[in-house]
Design a protein around this motif. Structure first.
Motif, PDB file in Angstrom:
ATOM      1  N   PRO A 213       0.809  -1.232   0.000  1.00 51.61           N
ATOM      2  CA  PRO A 213       0.000   0.000   0.000  1.00 51.61           C
ATOM      3  C   PRO A 213       0.833   1.268   0.000  1.00 51.61           C
ATOM      4  O   PRO A 213       0.515   2.220  -0.736  1.00 51.61           O
ATOM      5  CB  PRO A 213      -0.839  -0.137   1.284  1.00 51.61           C
ATOM      6  CG  PRO A 213      -0.929  -1.593   1.524  1.00 51.61           C
ATOM      7  CD  PRO A 213       0.378  -2.167   1.074  1.00 51.61           C
TER       8      PRO A 213
ATOM      9  N   ALA B 292       2.457   1.676  -3.492  1.00 53.54           N
ATOM     10  CA  ALA B 292       1.472   2.083  -4.493  1.00 53.54           C
ATOM     11  C   ALA B 292       1.118   3.554  -4.343  1.00 53.54           C
ATOM     12  O   ALA B 292       0.970   4.282  -5.344  1.00 53.54           O
ATOM     13  CB  ALA B 292       0.224   1.211  -4.377  1.00 53.54           C
ATOM     14  N   ASP B 293       0.994   4.026  -3.103  1.00 48.92           N
ATOM     15  CA  ASP B 293       0.674   5.443  -2.890  1.00 48.92           C
ATOM     16  C   ASP B 293       1.827   6.348  -3.330  1.00 48.92           C
ATOM     17  O   ASP B 293       1.588   7.420  -3.912  1.00 48.92           O
ATOM     18  CB  ASP B 293       0.347   5.680  -1.414  1.00 48.92           C
ATOM     19  CG  ASP B 293      -0.912   4.961  -0.971  1.00 48.92           C
ATOM     20  OD1 ASP B 293      -1.730   4.628  -1.859  1.00 48.92           O
ATOM     21  OD2 ASP B 293      -1.071   4.725   0.247  1.00 48.92           O
TER      22      ASP B 293
ATOM     23  N   ARG C 158      -0.104  -1.809 -12.732  1.00 49.53           N
ATOM     24  CA  ARG C 158      -1.358  -1.342 -12.126  1.00 49.53           C
ATOM     25  C   ARG C 158      -0.995  -0.881 -10.715  1.00 49.53           C
ATOM     26  O   ARG C 158      -0.663  -1.702  -9.851  1.00 49.53           O
ATOM     27  CB  ARG C 158      -2.390  -2.465 -12.062  1.00 49.53           C
ATOM     28  CG  ARG C 158      -2.647  -3.142 -13.392  1.00 49.53           C
ATOM     29  CD  ARG C 158      -3.361  -2.235 -14.375  1.00 49.53           C
ATOM     30  NE  ARG C 158      -3.790  -2.988 -15.540  1.00 49.53           N
ATOM     31  CZ  ARG C 158      -3.085  -3.145 -16.651  1.00 49.53           C
ATOM     32  NH1 ARG C 158      -1.871  -2.595 -16.739  1.00 49.53           N
ATOM     33  NH2 ARG C 158      -3.562  -3.820 -17.671  1.00 49.53           N
ATOM     34  N   LYS C 159      -1.056   0.402 -10.502  1.00 50.29           N
ATOM     35  CA  LYS C 159      -0.585   0.976  -9.233  1.00 50.29           C
ATOM     36  C   LYS C 159      -1.675   0.889  -8.180  1.00 50.29           C
ATOM     37  O   LYS C 159      -2.192   1.885  -7.682  1.00 50.29           O
ATOM     38  CB  LYS C 159      -0.132   2.419  -9.454  1.00 50.29           C
ATOM     39  CG  LYS C 159       0.975   2.571 -10.509  1.00 50.29           C
ATOM     40  CD  LYS C 159       1.332   4.014 -10.744  1.00 50.29           C
ATOM     41  CE  LYS C 159       2.387   4.150 -11.815  1.00 50.29           C
ATOM     42  NZ  LYS C 159       1.956   3.655 -13.147  1.00 50.29           N
ATOM     43  N   ARG C 160      -1.980  -0.355  -7.835  1.00 49.11           N
ATOM     44  CA  ARG C 160      -2.981  -0.612  -6.788  1.00 49.11           C
ATOM     45  C   ARG C 160      -2.373  -1.592  -5.783  1.00 49.11           C
ATOM     46  O   ARG C 160      -1.616  -2.508  -6.143  1.00 49.11           O
ATOM     47  CB  ARG C 160      -4.265  -1.190  -7.376  1.00 49.11           C
ATOM     48  CG  ARG C 160      -4.983  -0.226  -8.329  1.00 49.11           C
ATOM     49  CD  ARG C 160      -6.423  -0.687  -8.543  1.00 49.11           C
ATOM     50  NE  ARG C 160      -6.466  -1.986  -9.208  1.00 49.11           N
ATOM     51  CZ  ARG C 160      -6.544  -2.166 -10.530  1.00 49.11           C
ATOM     52  NH1 ARG C 160      -6.559  -1.097 -11.336  1.00 49.11           N
ATOM     53  NH2 ARG C 160      -6.616  -3.362 -11.025  1.00 49.11           N
TER      54      ARG C 160
ATOM     55  N   TYR D 180      -2.293  -5.774  -5.878  1.00 50.14           N
ATOM     56  CA  TYR D 180      -2.681  -6.246  -7.212  1.00 50.14           C
ATOM     57  C   TYR D 180      -1.532  -7.070  -7.772  1.00 50.14           C
ATOM     58  O   TYR D 180      -0.358  -6.673  -7.704  1.00 50.14           O
ATOM     59  CB  TYR D 180      -3.005  -5.067  -8.128  1.00 50.14           C
ATOM     60  CG  TYR D 180      -3.432  -5.476  -9.511  1.00 50.14           C
ATOM     61  CD1 TYR D 180      -4.767  -5.785  -9.768  1.00 50.14           C
ATOM     62  CD2 TYR D 180      -2.506  -5.561 -10.553  1.00 50.14           C
ATOM     63  CE1 TYR D 180      -5.165  -6.170 -11.032  1.00 50.14           C
ATOM     64  CE2 TYR D 180      -2.908  -5.938 -11.820  1.00 50.14           C
ATOM     65  CZ  TYR D 180      -4.232  -6.246 -12.066  1.00 50.14           C
ATOM     66  OH  TYR D 180      -4.634  -6.631 -13.323  1.00 50.14           O
TER      67      TYR D 180
END
Length: 403
Positions: A35, A38-39, A105-107, A110
């Motif tokens: 997390p 990704a942020d 995919r910047k999640r 994922y």
């Protein structure tokens, strides 16, 4: 781009096993972003996700050259990575790591799929996916300016120390003020502390080249350098500030004194005294005579072949007798008809025959006066010009007796 240390996204170091050199092998792995990672990728555009590959084990305690297999294809989420994975020919370490930031995919959590297909290799390769921070050339140049520098006194002391060596004869050297990479005048003189020369290169040009093809070699002596070893040379910087932009190089003496190199001024051409080539040209101040000569040239009655040197010298030293009435004048002078004015004059006379401005008879009886105007030596004396007259016989004006 400078050497960077990043955080490994993959928990284990992946390896490309040794192939047979013929068949194609494929390695698959999953890239899962935490997390916080990704942020950061969303909020900080200077953060990049890159693939580093080498033929030696990769660790944080050693430096290895980035090298991919000769035949390799990388896909992230089924999209092919468009990047040059070969680098410069016969230059190990000139390959850039593969940037896959825009394909992820910047999640958080994922599963991004990545496949590496390779062939034609007999070596074992290792790769790792790292989260790195990319620094721009402007940031690195600013870091160099605020970092360590090579002082002017230090450079002079090094020159004096070399000059005192009894085994080496110290002579003046030339320092170029142009960057060997961009061939432009150096803006920020930079060199590595591992190099023994005083020649500098432009810091911005050098870093831009490393961003395209990271060879990290000195452009002057080809020694391997690092960003940490680069420093600004204040001695050369002082020369650049003290000379105009038109000066490309200076001479540096063994004691550290420098001077401009005298600009080469071409020697002026010697003035033409007219003693050699002017013998081929003869100036004629008689316009009527020149017109007559041009008429004869147009009719093809005169050969304009240049006579030998001996005949020219003989004709130049001998006196030319004045033309006489009743005999046709011969032209033995060489006349230059190559100028544009002469050609226009010839064409004008060919189109329209010239009309004599004054009578052309030796004796002329003036109407109403009843006496003859003497011809003298055969030259017309009615105006400011003089020229040879034709050899027509004397005639008497009708209505007046001839005396």
């Amino acid at each position: 781009m400078a050497h960077v240390q990043g955080q490994s996204i993959l928990h284990d170091l992946a390896a490309l096993d040794t192939g047979t050199g013929v068949q194609r092998d494929t390695v698959e792995c999953k890239i899962i972003l935490k997390p916080d990672v990704a942020d950061k990728l969303v909020s900080e555009p200077d953060l990049k996700v890159m693939i580093f590959c080498a033929s030696e084990p990769i660790s944080h305690f050693s430096k290895v050259d980035v090298t991919f297999p000769h035949q390799v294809e990388i896909k992230v989420n089924l999209d092919e990575v468009k990047a040059n994975l070969r680098g410069l020919k016969n230059r190990a370490g000139s390959t850039r790591p593969a940037d896959i930031t825009n394909l992820l995919r910047k999640r958080a959590h994922y599963e991004n799929s990545m496949t590496l297909t390779y062939a034609l290799t007999h070596k074992k390769f290792y790769f790792v996916v790292n989260l790195v921070r990319q620094h721009s050339v402007e940031e690195l140049v600013a870091k160099l300016k605020s970092g360590k520098t090579i002082s002017k006194d230090q450079v002079i002391r090094e020159m004096a120390s070399k000059a005192q060596d009894s085994d080496v004869q110290a002579i003046g050297s030339i320092i170029s003020l142009k960057c060997p990479l961009s061939t432009l005048r150096i803006d920020l003189p930079c060199r590595s502390t591992v190099c023994a020369h005083n020649q500098c290169f432009d810091a911005s040009s050098f870093l831009q080249l490393q961003e395209q093809a990271p060879t990290w070699t000195c452009p002057v002596c080809n020694k391997t350098v690092s960003f940490e070893a680069l420093e600004i040379d204040l001695y050369v910087d002082d020369i650049l500030r003290s000379t105009p932009k038109s000066i490309d190089q200076v001479t540096v003496e063994p004691d550290g004194k420098w001077s401009r190199i005298a600009e080469h001024n071409p020697s002026p051409r010697p003035k033409h005294d007219g003693s050699s080539d002017d013998e081929d040209l003869i100036e004629i101040k008689d316009p009527l005579r020149v017109t007559a000569v041009k008429h004869e040239v147009a009719n093809g009655s005169i050969s304009m072949r240049t006579p030998p040197t001996s005949s020219r010298e003989q004709s130049a030293t001998s006196s030319v007798p004045p033309p006489s009435i009743g005999t046709k004048r011969s032209v033995s002078a060489v006349i230059d008809l190559t100028s544009d004015d002469d050609e226009e004059e010839i064409r004008r006379h060919l189109k329209k025959p010239a009309t004599p401005a004054y009578p052309t008879t030796p004796d002329y009886v003036s109407p109403g006066i009843g006496r003859t105007q003497p011809a003298g030596n055969g030259l017309n004396s009615f105006g400011p010009y003089s020229g040879n007259l034709s050899t027509k016989p004397n005639y008497i004006q009708r209505g007046y007796p001839h005396r």
